[in-house]
Design a protein around this motif. Structure first.
Motif, PDB file in Angstrom:
ATOM      1  N   HIS A 149      -6.674   2.325 -10.396  1.00 12.02           N
ATOM      2  CA  HIS A 149      -5.740   2.068  -9.296  1.00 12.02           C
ATOM      3  C   HIS A 149      -4.800   3.259  -9.085  1.00 12.02           C
ATOM      4  N   GLN A 150      -4.495   4.004 -10.154  1.00 12.56           N
ATOM      5  CA  GLN A 150      -3.645   5.185 -10.006  1.00 12.56           C
ATOM      6  C   GLN A 150      -4.380   6.296  -9.250  1.00 12.56           C
ATOM      7  N   GLN A 181       2.775   6.208  -7.243  1.00 13.98           N
ATOM      8  CA  GLN A 181       1.808   7.042  -7.962  1.00 13.98           C
ATOM      9  C   GLN A 181       2.039   8.526  -7.695  1.00 13.98           C
ATOM     10  N   GLN A 229       2.832   1.668  -3.353  1.00 12.42           N
ATOM     11  CA  GLN A 229       1.947   2.124  -4.420  1.00 12.42           C
ATOM     12  C   GLN A 229       1.627   3.610  -4.279  1.00 12.42           C
ATOM     13  N   GLN A 230       1.405   4.053  -3.031  1.00 14.80           N
ATOM     14  CA  GLN A 230       1.172   5.478  -2.797  1.00 14.80           C
ATOM     15  C   GLN A 230       2.348   6.306  -3.286  1.00 14.80           C
ATOM     16  N   HIS A 235      -6.795   5.885  -7.163  1.00 15.53           N
ATOM     17  CA  HIS A 235      -6.972   5.448  -5.777  1.00 15.53           C
ATOM     18  C   HIS A 235      -5.686   5.613  -4.972  1.00 15.53           C
ATOM     19  N   SER A 236      -4.551   5.193  -5.545  1.00 17.80           N
ATOM     20  CA  SER A 236      -3.284   5.213  -4.807  1.00 17.80           C
ATOM     21  C   SER A 236      -2.744   6.619  -4.588  1.00 17.80           C
ATOM     22  N   TYR A 246       0.826  -1.200   0.000  1.00 14.41           N
ATOM     23  CA  TYR A 246       0.000   0.000   0.000  1.00 14.41           C
ATOM     24  C   TYR A 246       0.866   1.258   0.000  1.00 14.41           C
ATOM     25  N   ARG A 268      -5.653   5.620 -14.629  1.00  8.79           N
ATOM     26  CA  ARG A 268      -6.405   4.397 -14.384  1.00  8.79           C
ATOM     27  C   ARG A 268      -6.971   4.419 -12.962  1.00  8.79           C
TER      28      ARG A 268
END
Length: 383
Positions: free
Chosen positions: A181-182, A148, A144-145, A184-185, A141, A179
Motif C-alpha cells: 500500500h505504501q 506516504q 494516503q498519497q 501504491h500510494s 486517497y 509495503r
C-alpha cells in the motif's frame, strides 16, 4: 439555553443574517437541538457568527478550532441558503491538508510537501469537483498519497539522501522495504516530483500491477439477490444498496448519491438512470426500490440520506451496514460487472451503467469474454 440567546447579535435580538438558521432550528426535534446547544463550543461558534466575530464564510469555518462543530454548522448554513453549496469531500480534504502542513513546519522537506499538496493535489481535486461531485474515496486517497510522500521524504532525510541526488538503486531499495500500500500510494508523488524536476528526471517510478479480484459464483450472486430483494426483515436502505451492487455493479461511492430523480417510470416500467440509456429495474427489486423512493419524500430527495442536513449517508456508514448483513461488497460487485460484460459488449455496459470503458473492457478479459475477438464484417451463415 435558548436559540434566541446564542444567536443574539448584541442588541438583544437574533442576528438578521442568521434568522433563516433560527427558523430551521425551531422546527427540528427540540430535545436534539437542546442537547446540541448544551455543548460549549457549539454555543461559542453560534455566538461568534451572530456577533460577526467569525465571518459567515466557508474559509472562516474551515479555520475554526472545532472542526467537527464547524463541519456540521456548514451543512446547516448551506441548507438554509446562508452559504453557497460546496463539495463536502473537497472541503474536508482542504482542511486536512491545511492542518497537516501546519504540523510539518519543522520537517526538512516541508516546502516540497507544501508544493505537492497545494500545486498538485488540490488543483486536481478542485478541477474534478468543478465537473462532478467528488467520491467519498477522494479524501482517503489524497491523504494516503500525502502521508506516504511525507514518509518517503522522511526516509531520505534519515539516510542523508538529498532528493536531487537520489539514484535509481536507492529508490529501488526503498521499494524493496516498503509495503504494497505504501508503494501504491507514493506513486503519484514520485511521478509528479520526477516530472517537475524535484527528483532526478532519469528515475523510473515503478507502477504496481494488481491481480484480478476474487468473485462470488453466479449461483451465490442470484441467491443474494433473492435474499435482499424480498427479505423484509432488514432495513430497505442497505437491501437496496446490495441489489444495486448485485444487478448493476455500482460502487458505494455512487450509490450513496442517488436521488429520487434518478428513478423514473415509463410505460409502466421502472427505470434507474445510472448512465445512458437508463437501465430497467426488474421485479421484485422494482417493488423494493419504489418503497425506498416513496419513503424518501418529494424530489429531489436522497435515497440514502445521512445525519447531516442535505447530505447523503457517509460512505463508511453504508459500508458497515452492508458488512453487518454479511454482504461481500467487493466480491459481489466484481462478479456482477463480469456477468454484465459477458452479456453485452463492454462499451454498451460502460455507457448504460456509467463506467469508464477501460474498466468494463478490463473485466471482459478477466471474465474470459470474447466480444473483443469478433472479426468485423457480415457474419450471416452461408447456405
Amino acid at each position: 439555553m435558548r436559540i434566541e440567546q446564542v444567536l443574539d447579535d448584541g442588541t438583544g435580538a437574533i442576528s438578521p443574517a442568521l434568522a433563516p438558521l433560527a427558523g430551521a432550528l425551531t422546527v427540528k426535534q427540540p430535545e436534539k437541538v437542546l442537547r446540541w446547544l448544551r455543548r460549549t463550543h457549539v454555543r461559542e461558534l453560534l455566538t461568534a457568527l451572530a456577533t460577526g466575530r467569525l465571518p459567515l464564510t466557508h474559509d472562516a469555518l474551515s479555520s475554526h478550532s472545532h472542526p467537527v462543530a464547524a463541519r456540521y454548522m456548514r451543512h446547516e448554513l448551506i441548507v438554509c441558503g446562508l452559504l453557497p453549496p460546496v463539495d463536502k469531500h473537497l472541503v474536508d480534504t482542504e482542511e486536512w491538508l491545511r492542518r497537516r502542513l501546519a504540523e510539518l513546519v519543522d520537517h526538512p522537506h516541508e516546502r516540497l510537501l507544501r508544493r505537492f499538496a497545494l500545486w498538485h493535489q488540490l488543483p486536481r481535486l478542485r478541477a474534478t469537483a468543478a465537473t462532478r461531485p467528488l467520491r467519498a474515496t477522494a479524501k482517503p486517497y489524497a491523504t494516503q498519497q500525502f502521508t506516504q510522500a511525507q514518509r518517503f521524504l522522511t526516509w531520505l532525510h534519515e539516510h542523508s539522501i538529498d532528493p536531487a541526488d537520489l539514484t535509481q538503486a536507492q529508490l529501488d531499495t526503498w521499494y524493496t522495504n516498503a509495503r504494497v500500500h505504501q508503494r501504491h500510494s507514493v506513486h503519484g508523488f514520485l511521478t509528479w516530483a520526477i516530472e517537475h524536476g524535484h527528483l532526478p528526471r532519469r528515475l523510473v517510478a515503478t507502477r504496481l500491477t494488481f491481480k484480478p479480484g476474487t468473485v462470488i459464483t453466479q449461483q451465490r450472486r442470484l441467491a443474494l439477490l433473492r435474499r435482499f430483494a424480498v427479505d423484509d426483515h432488514s432495513d430497505a436502505g442497505p437491501r437496496t444498496a446490495a441489489c444495486l451492487l448485485l444487478l448493476y455493479a455500482q460502487p458505494l461511492s455512487r450509490i450513496q448519491h442517488l436521488t429520487t430523480t434518478d428513478v423514473t417510470e415509463h410505460d409502466g416500467e421502472l427505470l434507474i438512470h445510472l448512465g445512458d440509456p437508463p437501465a430497467p429495474v426488474p421485479e421484485p427489486f422494482a417493488a423494493l426500490l419504489r418503497q425506498l423512493v416513496a419513503a424518501a419524500g418529494p424530489p429531489p430527495a436522497l435515497l440514502f440520506p445521512g445525519r447531516l442536513a442535505g447530505q447523503p449517508v457517509a460512505y463508511q456508514t453504508l459500508h458497515k451496514r452492508l458488512r453487518k448483513l454479511g454482504f461481500p461488497i467487493k466480491e459481489a460487485r466484481i462478479a456482477a460487472l463480469r456477468q454484465l460484460v459477458l452479456q453485452a459488449p463492454a462499451p454498451v455496459i460502460a455507457d448504460a451503467l456509467g463506467f469508464h470503458q477501460t474498466t468494463a473492457t478490463r473485466q471482459v478479459a478477466n471474465a474470459g469474454g470474447t466480444w473483443s475477438q469478433y472479426a468485423p464484417g457480415d457474419h450471416t451463415p452461408l447456405p
